[in-house]
Design a protein around this motif. Structure first.
Motif, mmCIF file in Angstrom:
data_model
loop_
_atom_site.group_PDB
_atom_site.id
_atom_site.type_symbol
_atom_site.label_atom_id
_atom_site.label_comp_id
_atom_site.label_asym_id
_atom_site.label_seq_id
_atom_site.Cartn_x
_atom_site.Cartn_y
_atom_site.Cartn_z
ATOM 1 N N ILE A 278 16.738 -36.437 -66.252
ATOM 2 C CA ILE A 278 18.180 -36.499 -66.015
ATOM 3 C C ILE A 278 18.560 -35.401 -65.038
ATOM 4 C CG2 ILE A 278 20.465 -36.298 -67.043
ATOM 5 C CD1 ILE A 278 19.107 -38.773 -67.951
ATOM 6 N N ASP A 279 19.328 -35.772 -64.019
ATOM 7 C CA ASP A 279 19.871 -34.812 -63.049
ATOM 8 C C ASP A 279 21.389 -34.833 -63.234
ATOM 9 O OD1 ASP A 279 20.762 -33.314 -60.934
ATOM 10 O OD2 ASP A 279 19.571 -34.331 -59.410
ATOM 11 N N ALA A 280 21.908 -33.896 -64.037
ATOM 12 C CA ALA A 280 23.309 -33.960 -64.472
ATOM 13 C C ALA A 280 24.143 -32.836 -63.872
ATOM 14 C CB ALA A 280 23.381 -33.895 -65.995
ATOM 15 N N GLY A 281 25.455 -32.993 -63.976
ATOM 16 C CA GLY A 281 26.393 -31.977 -63.529
ATOM 17 C C GLY A 281 27.760 -32.194 -64.150
ATOM 18 N N PHE A 282 28.614 -31.195 -64.050
ATOM 19 C CA PHE A 282 29.991 -31.346 -64.517
ATOM 20 C C PHE A 282 30.898 -30.410 -63.732
ATOM 21 C CE2 PHE A 282 28.632 -27.871 -67.367
ATOM 22 C CZ PHE A 282 29.687 -26.994 -67.241
ATOM 23 N N ASN A 283 32.181 -30.690 -63.778
ATOM 24 C CA ASN A 283 33.203 -29.843 -63.160
ATOM 25 C C ASN A 283 34.413 -29.757 -64.081
ATOM 26 O OD1 ASN A 283 32.447 -29.086 -60.225
ATOM 27 N ND2 ASN A 283 31.943 -31.253 -60.348
ATOM 28 N N LEU A 284 35.016 -28.593 -64.130
ATOM 29 C CA LEU A 284 36.286 -28.405 -64.834
ATOM 30 C C LEU A 284 37.124 -27.459 -63.998
ATOM 31 C CD1 LEU A 284 38.238 -28.595 -67.258
ATOM 32 C CD2 LEU A 284 37.014 -26.664 -68.276
ATOM 33 N N ASP A 285 38.309 -27.913 -63.614
ATOM 34 C CA ASP A 285 39.201 -27.094 -62.790
ATOM 35 C C ASP A 285 40.626 -27.340 -63.261
ATOM 36 O OD1 ASP A 285 40.571 -25.671 -60.916
ATOM 37 O OD2 ASP A 285 39.669 -26.634 -59.167
ATOM 38 N N LEU A 286 41.195 -26.356 -63.936
ATOM 39 C CA LEU A 286 42.573 -26.501 -64.392
ATOM 40 C C LEU A 286 43.311 -25.178 -64.228
ATOM 41 C CD1 LEU A 286 42.734 -25.086 -67.475
ATOM 42 C CD2 LEU A 286 41.533 -27.169 -68.075
ATOM 43 N N ALA A 287 44.619 -25.282 -64.027
ATOM 44 C CA ALA A 287 45.434 -24.086 -63.793
ATOM 45 C C ALA A 287 46.839 -24.305 -64.325
ATOM 46 C CB ALA A 287 45.475 -23.753 -62.300
ATOM 47 N N TRP A 288 47.378 -23.256 -64.910
ATOM 48 C CA TRP A 288 48.728 -23.297 -65.457
ATOM 49 C C TRP A 288 49.737 -22.967 -64.371
ATOM 50 C CZ3 TRP A 288 51.851 -18.793 -67.269
ATOM 51 C CH2 TRP A 288 53.023 -19.194 -67.917
ATOM 52 N N ALA B 222 44.645 -18.155 -67.414
ATOM 53 C CA ALA B 222 45.484 -19.326 -67.172
ATOM 54 C C ALA B 222 44.914 -20.195 -66.068
ATOM 55 C CB ALA B 222 46.903 -18.883 -66.804
ATOM 56 N N SER B 223 43.848 -19.742 -65.450
ATOM 57 C CA SER B 223 43.162 -20.507 -64.413
ATOM 58 C C SER B 223 41.672 -20.508 -64.728
ATOM 59 C CB SER B 223 43.411 -19.886 -63.032
ATOM 60 O OG SER B 223 42.634 -20.521 -62.053
ATOM 61 N N ILE B 224 41.092 -21.700 -64.866
ATOM 62 C CA ILE B 224 39.686 -21.836 -65.228
ATOM 63 C C ILE B 224 39.022 -22.836 -64.292
ATOM 64 C CG2 ILE B 224 38.041 -22.487 -67.034
ATOM 65 C CD1 ILE B 224 40.201 -21.840 -69.089
ATOM 66 N N ALA B 225 37.931 -22.429 -63.701
ATOM 67 C CA ALA B 225 37.139 -23.337 -62.872
ATOM 68 C C ALA B 225 35.665 -23.102 -63.192
ATOM 69 C CB ALA B 225 37.396 -23.110 -61.390
ATOM 70 N N THR B 226 34.983 -24.146 -63.594
ATOM 71 C CA THR B 226 33.565 -24.027 -63.891
ATOM 72 C C THR B 226 32.849 -25.291 -63.435
ATOM 73 O OG1 THR B 226 31.916 -23.634 -65.625
ATOM 74 C CG2 THR B 226 33.833 -24.934 -66.235
ATOM 75 N N SER B 227 31.632 -25.112 -62.984
ATOM 76 C CA SER B 227 30.875 -26.259 -62.501
ATOM 77 C C SER B 227 29.393 -26.047 -62.731
ATOM 78 C CB SER B 227 31.137 -26.490 -61.008
ATOM 79 O OG SER B 227 30.707 -25.383 -60.244
ATOM 80 N N LEU B 228 28.695 -27.153 -62.845
ATOM 81 C CA LEU B 228 27.252 -27.139 -63.009
ATOM 82 C C LEU B 228 26.683 -28.236 -62.123
ATOM 83 C CD1 LEU B 228 25.217 -26.754 -66.243
ATOM 84 C CD2 LEU B 228 24.808 -28.758 -64.827
#
Length: 596
Positions: free
Chosen positions: A425-435, A392-398
């Motif tokens: 290309i110098d790329a990245g992403f973030n995902l942070d969500l929680a219930w 129910a809690s997900i956090a991922t980053s690059l």
């Protein structure tokens, strides 16, 4: 003298009592093993094991030399009680030699193991202050050899380990110290096609507790399951599951550290391959929870061809509590229906992983003349708050995924980027969500993608109507809950770090204009379009001006906020209605914008 034994691992473990866990299982297996199935493709005889113990030197031992010789030759199952109560000032064995020969498909295979300087000091009631061995050497067919340095364990509780295997009754159901510390110097294994060198490792306290069954019962069950083939009786499955649950909770260990290893060998194609791993560590292992493991300086290479290196890799651990609970609750007879109803309970709570400082330089398998090169600063995945096998809690980053664009590519989009002067290309992403269970909502704290010196897009917001049914084991109920989700609010932030400059410069060159002229034209079009679409909105002018400034280039950051006029927000029906005419959503949200 030589003594025959039916358990080579038992003999080895009995000699040093540091790997007695493996030996007990093997000894029991040999005592209960049935004949191999008739359909087996290979035929093999039981191995012939001969143990040579030239000398045993004891002081104040409660067990006579003949019995000790039996124990160190592998026959400790029948002498478990004497071993558990062993008391001695010292037991010294200068050398144990073990010769193992077996016949497989008519060919005899032989291997030898020589263990030197085995020592038990200050043993009282089955607990040795120190157990050590000086070295051990191995050799086998095809010139395979192994050489390892000293091992030592302190406060080694022989009785506790025998109790773990059900060989003696300790009268305890609680965790007991198996040993207080353990050290191993490492060694080298060699074969005709290569060599591996293993560094040492060390740890502190390990604790164990007895299980409710003996290993004789365990291996009898294994034999019954094997004999049953693909459809074992439900009662055997239930029994096996409860035994496995006890295994998962019968040991605890404090953190350990290790010095890594390195291998160099030749492949079947004649390629020289190297693999090395630097120092690492593992966190504490607790009942029902696998530890986190961190490895450093991982390097894999085909000499003069390609290489992949990883500065640090971390496995964050795994909580098996739900798995253990499911195993313990298994009924006496377990069938397919029970497995289907409880399948989600067998998903462990995987806590995530990460790796950093990655570098790749390898040939492209689809185009051998082209190389795939790139690097990665960091990737991280963190999962938590599991509900019925779902995090129910997900956090991922690059971060800093740097990829060089191949010049000879046929991909049109890559060709366009190269034409604009973008070669990497110098790329990245973030995902942070929680219930949020109390609020029945999902907070999107960060959903973003970025490319250095180009642009960044970030989204935050709130999803409502997120009830606990989302995690229900009934897939129909979970699907209905997902369909009921609504979007309460969204915040979008777009940062132009140079991408529009590159695009407009390319477009201006093609059209014989200047980038400034094109910005003015596009800004005017954007402003007019937004004013037309938001004509009935009170802050239409504000939104249009913000977007225009961003397109014009006088502002580099554009923030847009959308909030549903009616809660709980926009649902599936609203978005389906907007599939043909997106503007219908504008009447259902409040829109604001800011540029700077």
């Amino acid at each position: 003298m030589f003594r025959p034994s039916h358990s080579p691992l038992a003999a080895i473990a009995a000699a040093c009592l540091l790997t007695i866990a493996l030996s007990a299982g093997t000894a029991m297996a040999q005592k209960t093993k049935s004949k191999a199935p008739a359909e087996a493709t290979a035929t093999a005889s039981m191995p012939d094991v001969r143990v040579d113990i030239p000398e045993i030197i004891t002081a104040d031992s409660s067990v006579d030399e003949a019995t000790l010789r039996d124990i160190f030759s592998g026959e400790f199952v029948d002498n478990a009680e004497a071993l558990a109560e062993l008391t001695a000032s010292s037991i010294e064995i200068p050398e144990i030699s073990i010769l193992v020969s077996a016949e497989v498909d008519g060919e005899t295979s032989e291997s030898t193991l020589t263990i030197s300087d085995i020592s038990f000091l200050d043993v009282t009631d089955g607990v040795a202050a120190t157990v050590s061995l000086g070295s051990f050497e191995m050799s086998g067919d095809e010139d395979a050899t192994g050489s390892f340095g000293a091992m030592e364990a302190t406060d080694f509780n022989i009785a506790a380990l025998l109790g773990l295997y059900g060989l003696v009754e300790t009268g305890s159901t609680e965790m007991e110290t198996l040993y207080s510390s353990f050290n191993f110097e490492g060694g080298t294994v060699s074969a005709p096609d290569g060599e591996c060198t293993m560094g040492g490792f060390s740890g502190s306290e390990v604790r164990v507790r007895p299980v409710s069954f003996s290993f004789a019962e365990f291996f009898t069950l294994v034999e019954q399951l094997e004999a049953a083939g693909d459809e074992p009786p439900p009662e055997l499955i239930g029994q096996a599951m409860r035994m496995y649950a006890e295994f998962l909770t019968a040991m605890e260990a404090e953190p350990i550290s290790f010095e890594g290893f390195g291998c160099a060998f030749e492949s079947e194609d004649g390629e020289e391959i190297t693999l090395s791993v630097g120092p690492g560590k593992a966190s504490a292992f607790t009942a029902g929870h696998y530890p986190s493991i961190t490895l450093n300086d991982i390097d894999m290479a085909v000499v003069d061809d390609g290489q992949i290196s990883i500065g640090e890799f971390s496995f964050k651990g795994m909580d098996l509590t739900s798995v253990v609970d499911a195993l313990r609750s298994a009924p006496d007879t377990v069938d397919a229906n029970w497995f289907e109803a409880n399948a989600r309970a067998f998903i462990p709570a995987f806590e995530g992983l990460s790796f950093a400082d990655v570098s790749v330089d390898i040939p492209d398998p689809d185009a051998p003349a082209t190389r795939i090169t790139g690097s990665l600063g960091l990737f991280d995945l963190t999962l938590g708050d599991y509900r019925n096998g779902i995090p129910a809690s997900i956090a991922t980053s690059l971060e800093n995924l740097v990829v060089d664009l191949p010049e000879d590519t046929e991909d049109e989009s890559i060709q366009q980027l190269i034409a604009m002067g973008i070669t990497s290309i110098d790329a990245g992403f973030n995902l942070d969500l929680a219930w949020d269970e109390a609020a029945n909502s999902i907070a999107i704290s960060d959903l973003s993608v970025s490319a250095a010196d180009l642009a960044t897009l970030a989204v935050t917001g709130t999803i409502t109507n997120a009830t606990a049914d989302l995690f229900d084991v009934d897939p129909d109920k979970a699907q209905l809950a997902a369909l009921a989700l609504s979007v309460s609010d969204l915040q979008l932030e777009l940062v132009d770090a140079g991408f529009s400059d590159i695009v407009l410069e390319q477009a201006a060159a093609e059209q014989g204009a200047t980038p400034a002229d094109l910005r003015t034209v596009f800004a005017g079009i954007a402003q007019g379009t937004i004013l037309g679409q938001l004509a009935t909105t009170a802050n239409a002018q504000e939104v249009a001006q913000a977007v225009s400034a961003f397109v014009q280039g006088t502002a580099r950051t554009l923030r847009i906020e959308l909030e549903a006029k009616q809660q709980p927000g926009l649902g599936l029906v609203d978005f389906l209605s907007a599939s043909e005419n997106p503007t219908v959503l504008l009447d259902k949200v409040n829109v604001s914008a800011e540029a700077n």
